[in-house]
Write a protein that holds these residues in place. Sequence first.
Motif, PDB file in Angstrom:
ATOM      1  N   PHE A   1      23.774  49.515  29.507  1.00 32.92           N
ATOM      2  CA  PHE A   1      24.773  48.671  29.824  1.00 32.92           C
ATOM      3  C   PHE A   1      26.067  49.173  30.268  1.00 32.92           C
ATOM      4  O   PHE A   1      26.572  49.774  29.674  1.00 32.92           O
ATOM      5  CB  PHE A   1      24.891  48.053  27.934  1.00 32.92           C
ATOM      6  CG  PHE A   1      23.816  46.858  27.597  1.00 32.92           C
ATOM      7  CD1 PHE A   1      23.235  46.157  27.849  1.00 32.92           C
ATOM      8  CD2 PHE A   1      23.357  47.599  26.128  1.00 32.92           C
ATOM      9  CE1 PHE A   1      21.637  45.471  27.488  1.00 32.92           C
ATOM     10  CE2 PHE A   1      22.351  47.167  25.396  1.00 32.92           C
ATOM     11  CZ  PHE A   1      21.616  45.992  25.994  1.00 32.92           C
ATOM     12  N   VAL A   2      26.618  47.937  31.339  1.00 36.79           N
ATOM     13  CA  VAL A   2      27.619  48.513  31.710  1.00 36.79           C
ATOM     14  C   VAL A   2      28.204  47.597  32.219  1.00 36.79           C
ATOM     15  O   VAL A   2      28.200  45.979  32.611  1.00 36.79           O
ATOM     16  CB  VAL A   2      27.590  49.419  33.723  1.00 36.79           C
ATOM     17  CG1 VAL A   2      28.918  49.976  34.483  1.00 36.79           C
ATOM     18  CG2 VAL A   2      27.206  50.887  33.161  1.00 36.79           C
ATOM     19  N   PHE A   3      30.056  47.837  31.861  1.00 37.33           N
ATOM     20  CA  PHE A   3      30.805  45.945  31.477  1.00 37.33           C
ATOM     21  C   PHE A   3      31.746  46.351  32.395  1.00 37.33           C
ATOM     22  O   PHE A   3      32.875  47.255  32.450  1.00 37.33           O
ATOM     23  CB  PHE A   3      30.846  45.908  29.687  1.00 37.33           C
ATOM     24  CG  PHE A   3      30.081  45.657  29.128  1.00 37.33           C
ATOM     25  CD1 PHE A   3      28.888  45.258  29.311  1.00 37.33           C
ATOM     26  CD2 PHE A   3      29.678  45.920  28.222  1.00 37.33           C
ATOM     27  CE1 PHE A   3      27.613  45.075  28.548  1.00 37.33           C
ATOM     28  CE2 PHE A   3      28.952  46.610  27.462  1.00 37.33           C
ATOM     29  CZ  PHE A   3      27.713  45.068  26.922  1.00 37.33           C
ATOM     30  N   ASN A   4      32.374  45.521  33.305  1.00 37.29           N
ATOM     31  CA  ASN A   4      33.349  45.335  34.056  1.00 37.29           C
ATOM     32  C   ASN A   4      34.493  44.029  34.255  1.00 37.29           C
ATOM     33  O   ASN A   4      34.413  43.489  34.473  1.00 37.29           O
ATOM     34  CB  ASN A   4      33.220  45.261  35.095  1.00 37.29           C
ATOM     35  CG  ASN A   4      33.988  45.617  36.223  1.00 37.29           C
ATOM     36  OD1 ASN A   4      35.430  46.589  36.301  1.00 37.29           O
ATOM     37  ND2 ASN A   4      34.105  45.566  37.603  1.00 37.29           N
ATOM     38  N   ASN A   5      35.219  44.324  32.652  1.00 36.66           N
ATOM     39  CA  ASN A   5      36.063  42.925  32.759  1.00 36.66           C
ATOM     40  C   ASN A   5      35.181  42.513  32.043  1.00 36.66           C
ATOM     41  O   ASN A   5      35.042  40.503  32.871  1.00 36.66           O
ATOM     42  CB  ASN A   5      36.838  42.250  33.676  1.00 36.66           C
ATOM     43  CG  ASN A   5      37.902  43.429  34.040  1.00 36.66           C
ATOM     44  OD1 ASN A   5      38.408  44.026  33.189  1.00 36.66           O
ATOM     45  ND2 ASN A   5      38.191  43.999  35.040  1.00 36.66           N
ATOM     46  N   MET A   6      34.341  41.507  31.308  1.00 41.08           N
ATOM     47  CA  MET A   6      33.787  41.076  30.810  1.00 41.08           C
ATOM     48  C   MET A   6      33.731  40.419  29.739  1.00 41.08           C
ATOM     49  O   MET A   6      34.393  40.517  28.875  1.00 41.08           O
ATOM     50  CB  MET A   6      31.666  41.784  30.464  1.00 41.08           C
ATOM     51  CG  MET A   6      30.842  42.005  32.219  1.00 41.08           C
ATOM     52  SD  MET A   6      29.543  42.353  31.353  1.00 41.08           S
ATOM     53  CE  MET A   6      29.010  41.304  31.067  1.00 41.08           C
ATOM     54  N   ALA A   7      33.589  38.841  29.143  1.00 43.10           N
ATOM     55  CA  ALA A   7      34.012  38.634  28.173  1.00 43.10           C
ATOM     56  C   ALA A   7      32.482  38.648  26.995  1.00 43.10           C
ATOM     57  O   ALA A   7      31.093  38.770  27.739  1.00 43.10           O
ATOM     58  CB  ALA A   7      33.954  36.587  28.671  1.00 43.10           C
ATOM     59  N   LEU A   8      32.687  38.560  26.227  1.00 48.05           N
ATOM     60  CA  LEU A   8      31.715  39.014  25.183  1.00 48.05           C
ATOM     61  C   LEU A   8      30.031  37.507  25.537  1.00 48.05           C
ATOM     62  O   LEU A   8      29.621  38.053  24.955  1.00 48.05           O
ATOM     63  CB  LEU A   8      32.391  38.544  24.380  1.00 48.05           C
ATOM     64  CG  LEU A   8      31.533  38.916  22.279  1.00 48.05           C
ATOM     65  CD1 LEU A   8      30.684  39.932  21.913  1.00 48.05           C
ATOM     66  CD2 LEU A   8      32.068  38.127  21.025  1.00 48.05           C
ATOM     67  N   PRO A   9      30.383  35.757  25.729  1.00 42.05           N
ATOM     68  CA  PRO A   9      29.266  35.532  25.511  1.00 42.05           C
ATOM     69  C   PRO A   9      28.537  36.109  26.851  1.00 42.05           C
ATOM     70  O   PRO A   9      27.081  36.337  26.530  1.00 42.05           O
ATOM     71  CB  PRO A   9      29.492  34.670  26.171  1.00 42.05           C
ATOM     72  CG  PRO A   9      31.397  33.988  25.547  1.00 42.05           C
ATOM     73  CD  PRO A   9      31.331  35.802  25.412  1.00 42.05           C
ATOM     74  N   ALA A  10      28.920  36.235  28.168  1.00 40.23           N
ATOM     75  CA  ALA A  10      28.495  37.077  29.110  1.00 40.23           C
ATOM     76  C   ALA A  10      27.433  38.464  28.952  1.00 40.23           C
ATOM     77  O   ALA A  10      26.296  39.099  28.551  1.00 40.23           O
ATOM     78  CB  ALA A  10      28.950  37.425  29.636  1.00 40.23           C
TER      79      ALA A  10
ATOM     80  N   SER B   1      35.856  35.889  20.951  1.00 38.79           N
ATOM     81  CA  SER B   1      36.778  35.959  20.818  1.00 38.79           C
ATOM     82  C   SER B   1      37.788  36.142  22.987  1.00 38.79           C
ATOM     83  O   SER B   1      36.276  35.984  23.158  1.00 38.79           O
ATOM     84  CB  SER B   1      37.235  36.946  20.717  1.00 38.79           C
ATOM     85  OG  SER B   1      36.769  38.743  20.824  1.00 38.79           O
ATOM     86  N   THR B   2      38.034  36.160  23.246  1.00 34.55           N
ATOM     87  CA  THR B   2      38.677  36.104  24.037  1.00 34.55           C
ATOM     88  C   THR B   2      38.689  37.067  25.614  1.00 34.55           C
ATOM     89  O   THR B   2      39.331  37.494  26.743  1.00 34.55           O
ATOM     90  CB  THR B   2      39.611  35.495  24.649  1.00 34.55           C
ATOM     91  OG1 THR B   2      41.225  35.853  24.523  1.00 34.55           O
ATOM     92  CG2 THR B   2      38.902  33.668  24.296  1.00 34.55           C
ATOM     93  N   GLU B   3      38.855  38.741  24.782  1.00 29.21           N
ATOM     94  CA  GLU B   3      39.654  40.152  25.276  1.00 29.21           C
ATOM     95  C   GLU B   3      38.130  39.980  26.016  1.00 29.21           C
ATOM     96  O   GLU B   3      37.093  39.475  26.177  1.00 29.21           O
ATOM     97  CB  GLU B   3      39.525  40.950  24.316  1.00 29.21           C
ATOM     98  CG  GLU B   3      38.346  41.151  23.256  1.00 29.21           C
ATOM     99  CD  GLU B   3      39.075  40.444  21.889  1.00 29.21           C
ATOM    100  OE1 GLU B   3      39.449  40.383  21.578  1.00 29.21           O
ATOM    101  OE2 GLU B   3      37.154  40.138  21.833  1.00 29.21           O
ATOM    102  N   LEU B   4      38.796  40.491  27.181  1.00 30.28           N
ATOM    103  CA  LEU B   4      37.207  41.362  28.209  1.00 30.28           C
ATOM    104  C   LEU B   4      36.954  43.055  27.837  1.00 30.28           C
ATOM    105  O   LEU B   4      37.909  43.522  27.600  1.00 30.28           O
ATOM    106  CB  LEU B   4      37.905  41.423  29.433  1.00 30.28           C
ATOM    107  CG  LEU B   4      38.595  39.554  30.409  1.00 30.28           C
ATOM    108  CD1 LEU B   4      39.041  39.570  31.862  1.00 30.28           C
ATOM    109  CD2 LEU B   4      37.353  39.018  29.671  1.00 30.28           C
ATOM    110  N   TYR B   5      36.089  43.100  28.230  1.00 28.84           N
ATOM    111  CA  TYR B   5      35.242  44.277  27.900  1.00 28.84           C
ATOM    112  C   TYR B   5      34.596  45.255  29.221  1.00 28.84           C
ATOM    113  O   TYR B   5      34.527  44.311  30.191  1.00 28.84           O
ATOM    114  CB  TYR B   5      33.953  44.574  26.991  1.00 28.84           C
ATOM    115  CG  TYR B   5      34.253  43.958  25.617  1.00 28.84           C
ATOM    116  CD1 TYR B   5      33.934  45.057  24.300  1.00 28.84           C
ATOM    117  CD2 TYR B   5      34.485  42.619  25.294  1.00 28.84           C
ATOM    118  CE1 TYR B   5      34.160  44.101  23.481  1.00 28.84           C
ATOM    119  CE2 TYR B   5      34.433  41.938  24.122  1.00 28.84           C
ATOM    120  CZ  TYR B   5      34.702  42.269  23.341  1.00 28.84           C
ATOM    121  OH  TYR B   5      34.824  42.412  22.121  1.00 28.84           O
TER     122      TYR B   5
END
Length: 387
Positions: free
Chosen positions: A318-327, A347-351
């Motif tokens: 899994f690779v996340f690039n400024n992704m929100a939690l629901p995605a 929550s609204t932080e980006l991962y």
Amino acid sequence: MPNDPARIKYLLERYAARSCSKEELDELFAAIRETPAEASLLAFMEEQYGRFDANETLPEVDYEQVYQNILQHKPARQRKIFTLGRVAAAAVILLAGAAIFWQVQKKTSTPSSSIQAETSKTDIAPGGTKATLTLADGSTVSLDSAGNQVISSGSTTITRRQGQLLYDAGKETAALQYNTLSTPRGGQFRVVLPDGSKVWLNSASSLRYPLAFTGKERLVELDGQGYFEITPNAEQPFKVRVQSMEVQVLGTHFDVMAYKDESTVNTTLLEGAVQVTEGAARKLLKPGQQAVLDTRSHEMLVQQANVNKVIAWKNGLFVFNNMALPAILREVARWYDVEIVYQTAPSTELYGGGIARSLHLSNVLALLEAGGNNHFRIEGRKIIVLP
């Protein structure tokens, strides 16, 4: 000298090159256990793995096998490095052959111990190699990674070998016949089509294709997500039909993501050229570009792609690039075959970062807890999102 940054970097480089002696491996595990080693560990991971915006693709690695090898050979007294602390969690990912550089848009907190405590009996293993093949006559064959198998469909011979299907097309018949390869939630599979083109199917996806490519084009139909490596044939262009959209290619590597629970259909080009058409909209992509079709407005735009993120699933990540939690949770739900239940607003932080898809679900959730305000509980095959 476990806390010497230069020494730790040297040991990590030796480990990455698989050239550590037993003494050096003992020293490395000891260093990872020490909190002062955090900066060196994360710096190394950023340098080696954190540049997910690069257009170079990650090499294919059997992450599950690498992970099991590490578990078998690591010193027994070092087991506690596989706890869920921030540094140790990062070390688990790195040593599993994947790597993580966790960059969240807020201060990192300590992961809740409730995940491990409450899920000790109900933890969920990651997905694996499995699919169902529906033959032209409507019969079905269950597929997995175990053993070899020969399947006949008309004059076509299909071989299942090492977790993939290989087609040996027979004589052309008057009636065009189709097979459908379908992966469940928690499954993925590979197929080599009759023309030699290779397709990787992500979880909860299906590919419908003919037993022989005849006529002026090679047409397949995709639902879900697939990565394609197409055998060039200028006289017979390859086309992928996805919902109301069509992707036409001439010898190329590309990925199409078209899940019905996502608001866009994304076509990402790695090599060659593709033309994406939906109604009157038509876009020609260059390598490194992505066509994004809004399924509601039917507007299509072209943007630069984070290629490593797009095909991370194919490479065991899994690779996340400024992704929100629901995605993120939608990806997790498809791979672990679970349902997401929100008992609070996410929550609204980006991962940003990466997690090996070979980890158990509780480990993945603990890493997400470490980077955000939400907490999680596993109940049966449900992830409960808590405040």
